[in-house]
Design a protein around this motif. Structure first.
Motif, PDB file in Angstrom:
ATOM      1  N   GLY A 122       0.378  -1.697  -0.193  1.00 55.17           N
ATOM      2  CA  GLY A 122       0.079  -0.398   0.243  1.00 55.17           C
ATOM      3  C   GLY A 122       0.296   1.432   0.138  1.00 55.17           C
ATOM      4  O   GLY A 122       0.199   2.131  -0.319  1.00 55.17           O
ATOM      5  N   LYS A 123       2.104   1.060   0.458  1.00 51.43           N
ATOM      6  CA  LYS A 123       2.728   2.362   0.718  1.00 51.43           C
ATOM      7  C   LYS A 123       3.129   3.010  -1.038  1.00 51.43           C
ATOM      8  O   LYS A 123       4.135   2.121  -1.751  1.00 51.43           O
ATOM      9  N   THR A 124       3.318   3.835  -1.082  1.00 54.74           N
ATOM     10  CA  THR A 124       3.498   4.705  -2.525  1.00 54.74           C
ATOM     11  C   THR A 124       4.838   5.564  -2.432  1.00 54.74           C
ATOM     12  O   THR A 124       4.804   5.740  -1.616  1.00 54.74           O
ATOM     13  N   THR A 125       5.398   4.870  -3.479  1.00 55.86           N
ATOM     14  CA  THR A 125       7.130   6.075  -3.448  1.00 55.86           C
ATOM     15  C   THR A 125       7.180   7.044  -4.032  1.00 55.86           C
ATOM     16  O   THR A 125       5.770   6.981  -5.135  1.00 55.86           O
ATOM     17  N   GLU A 126       7.753   7.700  -3.696  1.00 56.76           N
ATOM     18  CA  GLU A 126       7.181   9.247  -4.890  1.00 56.76           C
ATOM     19  C   GLU A 126       8.465   9.164  -5.662  1.00 56.76           C
ATOM     20  O   GLU A 126       9.569   8.478  -5.831  1.00 56.76           O
ATOM     21  N   LEU A 127       7.590   9.880  -6.554  1.00 56.73           N
ATOM     22  CA  LEU A 127       8.290   9.986  -8.127  1.00 56.73           C
ATOM     23  C   LEU A 127       9.675  11.031  -8.286  1.00 56.73           C
ATOM     24  O   LEU A 127       8.912  11.850  -7.258  1.00 56.73           O
ATOM     25  N   SER A 128      10.288  11.293  -8.924  1.00 54.90           N
ATOM     26  CA  SER A 128      11.310  11.940  -9.042  1.00 54.90           C
ATOM     27  C   SER A 128      10.806  12.373 -10.284  1.00 54.90           C
ATOM     28  O   SER A 128       9.493  12.370 -10.792  1.00 54.90           O
ATOM     29  N   ARG A 129      11.402  14.000  -9.835  1.00 58.55           N
ATOM     30  CA  ARG A 129      10.526  14.706 -10.808  1.00 58.55           C
ATOM     31  C   ARG A 129      10.537  14.601 -12.211  1.00 58.55           C
ATOM     32  O   ARG A 129      10.232  15.077 -13.052  1.00 58.55           O
ATOM     33  N   ARG A 130      11.541  14.242 -12.951  1.00 60.45           N
ATOM     34  CA  ARG A 130      11.782  13.483 -14.263  1.00 60.45           C
ATOM     35  C   ARG A 130      10.362  12.952 -14.741  1.00 60.45           C
ATOM     36  O   ARG A 130       9.769  12.795 -15.317  1.00 60.45           O
ATOM     37  N   GLU A 131      10.154  11.818 -14.031  1.00 60.45           N
ATOM     38  CA  GLU A 131       9.296   9.941 -14.342  1.00 60.45           C
ATOM     39  C   GLU A 131       8.169  11.746 -13.710  1.00 60.45           C
ATOM     40  O   GLU A 131       7.058  11.206 -14.731  1.00 60.45           O
ATOM     41  N   ARG A 132       7.698  12.513 -12.963  1.00 54.61           N
ATOM     42  CA  ARG A 132       6.452  12.788 -12.708  1.00 54.61           C
ATOM     43  C   ARG A 132       6.137  13.934 -14.351  1.00 54.61           C
ATOM     44  O   ARG A 132       4.871  13.755 -14.734  1.00 54.61           O
ATOM     45  N   GLU A 133       7.438  14.250 -14.434  1.00 51.65           N
ATOM     46  CA  GLU A 133       7.085  15.360 -15.759  1.00 51.65           C
ATOM     47  C   GLU A 133       6.747  14.168 -17.442  1.00 51.65           C
ATOM     48  O   GLU A 133       6.518  14.622 -18.210  1.00 51.65           O
ATOM     49  N   GLU A 134       7.286  13.273 -16.497  1.00 52.98           N
ATOM     50  CA  GLU A 134       7.203  12.179 -17.825  1.00 52.98           C
ATOM     51  C   GLU A 134       6.292  12.145 -18.222  1.00 52.98           C
ATOM     52  O   GLU A 134       5.087  11.347 -19.369  1.00 52.98           O
ATOM     53  N   LEU A 135       5.269  11.145 -17.384  1.00 52.85           N
ATOM     54  CA  LEU A 135       3.680  10.939 -16.797  1.00 52.85           C
ATOM     55  C   LEU A 135       3.061  11.592 -17.015  1.00 52.85           C
ATOM     56  O   LEU A 135       1.654  11.558 -17.956  1.00 52.85           O
ATOM     57  N   GLU A 136       3.390  13.244 -16.532  1.00 54.24           N
ATOM     58  CA  GLU A 136       2.702  14.179 -17.148  1.00 54.24           C
ATOM     59  C   GLU A 136       2.169  14.320 -18.753  1.00 54.24           C
ATOM     60  O   GLU A 136       1.161  14.585 -19.526  1.00 54.24           O
ATOM     61  N   LYS A 137       3.423  14.602 -19.117  1.00 58.72           N
ATOM     62  CA  LYS A 137       3.604  14.380 -20.904  1.00 58.72           C
ATOM     63  C   LYS A 137       2.431  13.198 -21.305  1.00 58.72           C
ATOM     64  O   LYS A 137       1.976  13.243 -22.416  1.00 58.72           O
ATOM     65  N   GLN A 138       3.080  12.026 -21.041  1.00 58.23           N
ATOM     66  CA  GLN A 138       1.982  11.463 -21.426  1.00 58.23           C
ATOM     67  C   GLN A 138       0.553  10.875 -21.747  1.00 58.23           C
ATOM     68  O   GLN A 138      -0.256  10.817 -22.513  1.00 58.23           O
ATOM     69  N   ARG A 139      -0.186  11.566 -20.383  1.00 59.73           N
ATOM     70  CA  ARG A 139      -1.431  11.617 -19.911  1.00 59.73           C
ATOM     71  C   ARG A 139      -1.601  12.676 -21.029  1.00 59.73           C
ATOM     72  O   ARG A 139      -2.882  12.559 -21.473  1.00 59.73           O
ATOM     73  N   ALA A 140      -1.230  13.777 -20.830  1.00 59.75           N
ATOM     74  CA  ALA A 140      -1.316  15.217 -22.166  1.00 59.75           C
ATOM     75  C   ALA A 140      -1.693  14.658 -23.776  1.00 59.75           C
ATOM     76  O   ALA A 140      -2.206  14.688 -24.284  1.00 59.75           O
ATOM     77  N   HIS A 141      -0.458  13.308 -23.675  1.00 58.10           N
ATOM     78  CA  HIS A 141      -0.569  13.314 -25.340  1.00 58.10           C
ATOM     79  C   HIS A 141      -1.419  12.110 -25.103  1.00 58.10           C
ATOM     80  O   HIS A 141      -2.172  12.663 -26.474  1.00 58.10           O
ATOM     81  N   GLU A 142      -2.067  11.478 -24.555  1.00 59.36           N
ATOM     82  CA  GLU A 142      -3.567  10.425 -24.424  1.00 59.36           C
ATOM     83  C   GLU A 142      -4.237  11.411 -24.538  1.00 59.36           C
ATOM     84  O   GLU A 142      -5.506  10.764 -25.481  1.00 59.36           O
ATOM     85  N   ARG A 143      -4.796  12.502 -24.032  1.00 56.12           N
ATOM     86  CA  ARG A 143      -5.710  13.218 -23.478  1.00 56.12           C
ATOM     87  C   ARG A 143      -6.344  13.911 -25.692  1.00 56.12           C
ATOM     88  O   ARG A 143      -7.059  14.293 -25.647  1.00 56.12           O
ATOM     89  N   TYR A 144      -5.322  14.202 -25.962  1.00 52.51           N
ATOM     90  CA  TYR A 144      -5.173  14.576 -27.087  1.00 52.51           C
ATOM     91  C   TYR A 144      -5.168  14.273 -28.639  1.00 52.51           C
ATOM     92  O   TYR A 144      -6.266  14.538 -28.862  1.00 52.51           O
ATOM     93  N   MET A 145      -5.052  12.567 -27.934  1.00 56.84           N
ATOM     94  CA  MET A 145      -4.956  12.432 -29.397  1.00 56.84           C
ATOM     95  C   MET A 145      -7.036  11.834 -28.776  1.00 56.84           C
ATOM     96  O   MET A 145      -7.819  11.240 -29.821  1.00 56.84           O
ATOM     97  N   ARG A 146      -7.356  11.466 -27.714  1.00 61.94           N
ATOM     98  CA  ARG A 146      -8.863  11.009 -27.962  1.00 61.94           C
ATOM     99  C   ARG A 146      -9.453  12.880 -28.693  1.00 61.94           C
ATOM    100  O   ARG A 146     -10.484  12.067 -29.211  1.00 61.94           O
ATOM    101  N   LEU A 147      -9.591  13.362 -28.389  1.00 57.68           N
ATOM    102  CA  LEU A 147     -10.325  14.372 -28.194  1.00 57.68           C
ATOM    103  C   LEU A 147      -9.822  15.156 -30.184  1.00 57.68           C
ATOM    104  O   LEU A 147     -10.200  15.386 -30.425  1.00 57.68           O
ATOM    105  N   GLN A 148      -8.856  14.043 -31.217  1.00 60.16           N
ATOM    106  CA  GLN A 148      -7.667  14.182 -31.883  1.00 60.16           C
ATOM    107  C   GLN A 148      -9.186  12.721 -32.964  1.00 60.16           C
ATOM    108  O   GLN A 148      -9.853  13.918 -33.809  1.00 60.16           O
TER     109      GLN A 148
END
Length: 164
Positions: free
Chosen positions: A93-119
């Protein structure tokens, strides 16, 4: 007295005790070896006497330490043994904190997926332009196909008239 061109080592010259000096006790050399040997002989019979003394000797806090070890408590991180964690002890159950680079990479992937759905739904400006372009191309192709059909029909009519 002059030493000449070269100086000797800073430790000085070696001095050896003669047997007469040793017997007389006037030797400048300390006799610590015999003292240590005597202490070792005293400690040896105690260790043979019982098993309890071995257990106590392992954890002797009053043991004399060299230099500043007895005065200053130092925790050397390099000497600490790594803590081994077994798979069954891991907290799922314990979640590990992501590093800044990992967080940015996840945000980038989510934004790309959202854009593709709207596309796909055609809600983005780029999708609208693409759909307009597609409709124009389809229209042009349909017109070109109709013209070819008309030309084929006209050729066939000419051939039919020429045979008659």
């Amino acid at each position: 007295m002059g030493r000449g061109k070269f100086k000797g080592k800073p430790t000085g010259q070696r001095h050896f005790s003669t047997p007469e000096e040793m017997l007389a006790g006037t030797s400048s050399r300390p006799r610590t070896f015999k003292k240590q040997e005597a202490e070792y002989e005293e400690d040896q019979p105690e260790e043979e006497s019982g098993e309890e003394s071995e257990e106590e000797s392992d954890d002797e806090p009053d043991q004399k330490r060299k230099g500043t070890q007895g005065i200053i408590q130092i925790e050397n991180p390099n000497m600490a043994k790594p803590k081994n964690v077994k798979a069954r002890d891991i907290d799922i159950g314990k979640t590990t904190e992501l590093s800044r680079r990992e967080r940015e990479e996840l945000e980038k992937q989510r934004a790309h997926e959202r854009y593709m759905r709207l596309q796909e739904q055609g809600k983005t400006e780029q999708a609208r332009k693409d759909l307009e372009r597609l409709s124009l191309i389809r229209q042009q192709r349909a017109e070109a196909a109709r013209k070819r059909e008309e030309e084929k029909a006209a050729k066939e009519q000419k051939k039919a008239e020429a045979r008659k």
